[in-house]
Enzyme design. Structure first.
Site, PDB file in Angstrom:
ATOM      1  N   ASP A  85     -22.963 -32.882  -9.317  1.00 49.67           N
ATOM      2  CA  ASP A  85     -24.419 -32.515  -9.551  1.00 49.67           C
ATOM      3  C   ASP A  85     -24.434 -30.866  -9.120  1.00 49.67           C
ATOM      4  O   ASP A  85     -23.550 -30.241  -8.465  1.00 49.67           O
ATOM      5  CB  ASP A  85     -25.410 -33.158  -8.841  1.00 49.67           C
ATOM      6  CG  ASP A  85     -25.186 -33.312  -7.381  1.00 49.67           C
ATOM      7  OD1 ASP A  85     -25.383 -32.216  -6.520  1.00 49.67           O
ATOM      8  OD2 ASP A  85     -25.103 -34.424  -6.798  1.00 49.67           O
ATOM      9  N   GLY A 129     -21.493 -37.668   3.633  1.00 51.42           N
ATOM     10  CA  GLY A 129     -21.705 -38.474   2.632  1.00 51.42           C
ATOM     11  C   GLY A 129     -20.687 -38.924   1.669  1.00 51.42           C
ATOM     12  O   GLY A 129     -20.842 -39.090   0.446  1.00 51.42           O
ATOM     13  N   HIS A 137     -14.681 -31.797  -8.230  1.00 51.22           N
ATOM     14  CA  HIS A 137     -14.537 -32.881  -9.393  1.00 51.22           C
ATOM     15  C   HIS A 137     -15.459 -32.247 -10.795  1.00 51.22           C
ATOM     16  O   HIS A 137     -15.643 -33.125 -11.433  1.00 51.22           O
ATOM     17  CB  HIS A 137     -14.964 -34.039  -8.865  1.00 51.22           C
ATOM     18  CG  HIS A 137     -14.010 -34.841  -7.868  1.00 51.22           C
ATOM     19  ND1 HIS A 137     -14.513 -35.832  -6.900  1.00 51.22           N
ATOM     20  CD2 HIS A 137     -12.892 -34.404  -7.558  1.00 51.22           C
ATOM     21  CE1 HIS A 137     -13.759 -36.025  -6.287  1.00 51.22           C
ATOM     22  NE2 HIS A 137     -12.469 -35.273  -6.428  1.00 51.22           N
ATOM     23  N   TYR A 158     -22.243 -40.166 -19.018  1.00 49.36           N
ATOM     24  CA  TYR A 158     -22.339 -39.022 -18.271  1.00 49.36           C
ATOM     25  C   TYR A 158     -23.719 -38.340 -18.678  1.00 49.36           C
ATOM     26  O   TYR A 158     -24.615 -37.905 -17.986  1.00 49.36           O
ATOM     27  CB  TYR A 158     -21.367 -37.931 -18.570  1.00 49.36           C
ATOM     28  CG  TYR A 158     -20.031 -38.206 -17.765  1.00 49.36           C
ATOM     29  CD1 TYR A 158     -19.877 -37.774 -16.376  1.00 49.36           C
ATOM     30  CD2 TYR A 158     -19.052 -38.770 -18.120  1.00 49.36           C
ATOM     31  CE1 TYR A 158     -18.927 -38.056 -15.727  1.00 49.36           C
ATOM     32  CE2 TYR A 158     -17.830 -39.036 -17.394  1.00 49.36           C
ATOM     33  CZ  TYR A 158     -17.837 -38.736 -16.083  1.00 49.36           C
ATOM     34  OH  TYR A 158     -17.064 -39.100 -15.227  1.00 49.36           O
TER      35      TYR A 158
HETATM   36  P1  OAD Z   1     -18.616 -43.043  -2.366  1.00 50.97           P
HETATM   37  O1  OAD Z   1     -19.560 -43.860  -2.986  1.00 50.97           O
HETATM   38  O2  OAD Z   1     -17.231 -43.635  -2.151  1.00 50.97           O
HETATM   39  O3  OAD Z   1     -19.144 -42.711  -0.778  1.00 50.97           O
HETATM   40  C1  OAD Z   1     -20.573 -42.492  -0.488  1.00 50.97           C
HETATM   41  C2  OAD Z   1     -20.817 -42.177   0.965  1.00 50.97           C
HETATM   42  O4  OAD Z   1     -22.029 -41.684   1.190  1.00 50.97           O
HETATM   43  C3  OAD Z   1     -20.376 -43.628   1.848  1.00 50.97           C
HETATM   44  O5  OAD Z   1     -19.715 -43.440   2.954  1.00 50.97           O
HETATM   45  C4  OAD Z   1     -21.972 -43.760   2.260  1.00 50.97           C
HETATM   46  O6  OAD Z   1     -22.037 -44.681   3.353  1.00 50.97           O
HETATM   47  C5  OAD Z   1     -22.461 -42.596   2.219  1.00 50.97           C
HETATM   48  N1  OAD Z   1     -24.023 -42.459   2.242  1.00 50.97           N
HETATM   49  C6  OAD Z   1     -24.766 -43.297   1.701  1.00 50.97           C
HETATM   50  N2  OAD Z   1     -26.126 -42.873   1.449  1.00 50.97           N
HETATM   51  C7  OAD Z   1     -26.060 -41.737   2.461  1.00 50.97           C
HETATM   52  C8  OAD Z   1     -27.133 -40.898   2.634  1.00 50.97           C
HETATM   53  N3  OAD Z   1     -28.442 -41.141   2.462  1.00 50.97           N
HETATM   54  N4  OAD Z   1     -26.725 -39.939   3.582  1.00 50.97           N
HETATM   55  C9  OAD Z   1     -25.271 -39.603   3.733  1.00 50.97           C
HETATM   56  N5  OAD Z   1     -24.457 -40.696   3.518  1.00 50.97           N
HETATM   57  C10 OAD Z   1     -24.918 -41.640   2.887  1.00 50.97           C
HETATM   58  O7  OAD Z   1     -18.548 -41.499  -2.923  1.00 50.97           O
HETATM   59  P2  OAD Z   1     -17.735 -40.200  -2.579  1.00 50.97           P
HETATM   60  O8  OAD Z   1     -17.048 -40.483  -1.216  1.00 50.97           O
HETATM   61  O9  OAD Z   1     -18.309 -39.169  -2.925  1.00 50.97           O
HETATM   62  O10 OAD Z   1     -14.960 -38.999  -8.321  1.00 50.97           O
HETATM   63  O11 OAD Z   1     -16.822 -40.463  -3.701  1.00 50.97           O
HETATM   64  C11 OAD Z   1     -15.648 -39.588  -3.991  1.00 50.97           C
HETATM   65  C12 OAD Z   1     -15.543 -39.446  -5.628  1.00 50.97           C
HETATM   66  O12 OAD Z   1     -15.182 -40.921  -6.118  1.00 50.97           O
HETATM   67  C13 OAD Z   1     -16.528 -39.092  -6.357  1.00 50.97           C
HETATM   68  O13 OAD Z   1     -16.643 -37.890  -6.580  1.00 50.97           O
HETATM   69  C14 OAD Z   1     -16.095 -39.648  -7.888  1.00 50.97           C
HETATM   70  C15 OAD Z   1     -15.800 -41.015  -7.382  1.00 50.97           C
HETATM   71  O14 OAD Z   1     -15.043 -41.871  -8.254  1.00 50.97           O
HETATM   72  C16 OAD Z   1     -15.093 -38.841  -9.548  1.00 50.97           C
HETATM   73  O15 OAD Z   1     -15.541 -39.267 -10.608  1.00 50.97           O
HETATM   74  C17 OAD Z   1     -13.509 -38.224  -9.901  1.00 50.97           C
END
Ligand code: OAD
Length: 231
Positions: free
Chosen positions: A89, A170, A104, A53
């Site tokens: 963030d 995203g 989160h 972190y």
């Molecule tokens: P993911 O990494 O699972 O998904 C990220 C998404 O962002 C994907 O669908 C990508 O296609 C998309 N992406 C990438 N670049 C992008 C851009 N420039 N603009 C828009 N979209 C873009 O991340 P999260 O869904 O946020 O939890 O993950 C959910 C949770 O899993 C997080 O909060 C974290 C993680 O483990 C904890 O730590 C509890």
């Protein structure tokens, strides 16, 4: 004003240089999520968890909000914008968004390990073994780990229940209960998905997919609502 609810994920901050989790080169490819982001990992090796972190926090301090974050602020002139973010963030806040709910947690804060009500701002980037709360217990990052409850989920569901427009930006929609919030969108309310890749959401006639990165995608959304994109 109509309520526009945004559910954002790691892709929202990708154009600010912060890594996503599940894509190629994502954080969960490099790190074992159970070692760095679970209660078991914390029990086994606090220093490793804090280091993970600390690195994220250091990068965040060097990052700035991107066009997508900034344009969501502009949408407040036309809508009652409520942001529900899975991101730890503070880029939505730094861009100037007025209503941000962190599902989160927040990486720039620490929390007592004996009294969860004791939450502190972290000065700088580092939280160390031996940093204590006022009751003398080790401080941990103020984030939700895998296997932990998501205390803000009820408030989030309530916000989504009052949505007039729902926008997902995203997030791969793989993590629950956050991904389940889409089920609280009232019938007939339009849903927009802004993501350059496919997202785990069942197809539905009310879903409009904007297959773009966050910056361009929010611009597209503004054009759709006839909102001027120049400030
Ligand atoms: P993911 O990494 O699972 O998904 C990220 C998404 O962002 C994907 O669908 C990508 O296609 C998309 N992406 C990438 N670049 C992008 C851009 N420039 N603009 C828009 N979209 C873009 O991340 P999260 O869904 O946020 O939890 O993950 C959910 C949770 O899993 C997080 O909060 C974290 C993680 O483990 C904890 O730590 C509890």
């Amino acid at each position: 004003m109509k309520r526009l609810v945004v559910l954002s994920g790691a892709g929202m901050s990708a154009e600010s240089g912060l890594r996503t989790f599940r894509e190629m080169g994502g954080l969960w490819e490099e790190y074992d999520v159970y070692k760095v982001a679970s209660p078991g990992g914390w029990q086994r090796d606090r220093a490793l968890v804090l280091k993970f972190y600390n690195e994220r926090r250091k990068q965040l301090l060097e990052a700035v909000p991107n066009q997508g974050h900034r344009d969501l602020v502009k949408l407040e002139r036309s809508f009652d914008v409520r942001i529900i973010t899975q991101n730890v963030d503070d880029l939505h806040e730094r861009a100037g968004s007025s209503n941000v709910l962190h599902l989160h947690g927040e990486i720039r804060k620490s929390r007592s390990t004996v009294d969860p009500a004791l939450v502190y701002d972290i000065e700088g980037w580092e939280l160390k073994v031996g940093d204590l709360c006022e009751k003398g217990s080790q401080l941990r990052p103020h984030v939700v780990w895998f296997g932990e409850a998501v205390p803000a989920i009820e408030e989030a569901a309530e916000i989504v229940s009052g949505a007039g427009i729902f926008v997902v930006i995203g997030t791969s929609m793989n993590v629950y209960p956050a991904a389940g919030l889409i089920n609280y969108v009232p019938p007939g309310v339009p849903v927009y998905i802004i993501d350059p890749n496919e997202v785990a959401i069942p197809e539905s006639s009310r879903i409009k997919v904007i297959r773009m990165k966050a910056g361009e995608g929010v611009r597209e959304l503004m054009r759709e609502f006839n909102i001027k994109t120049r400030t």
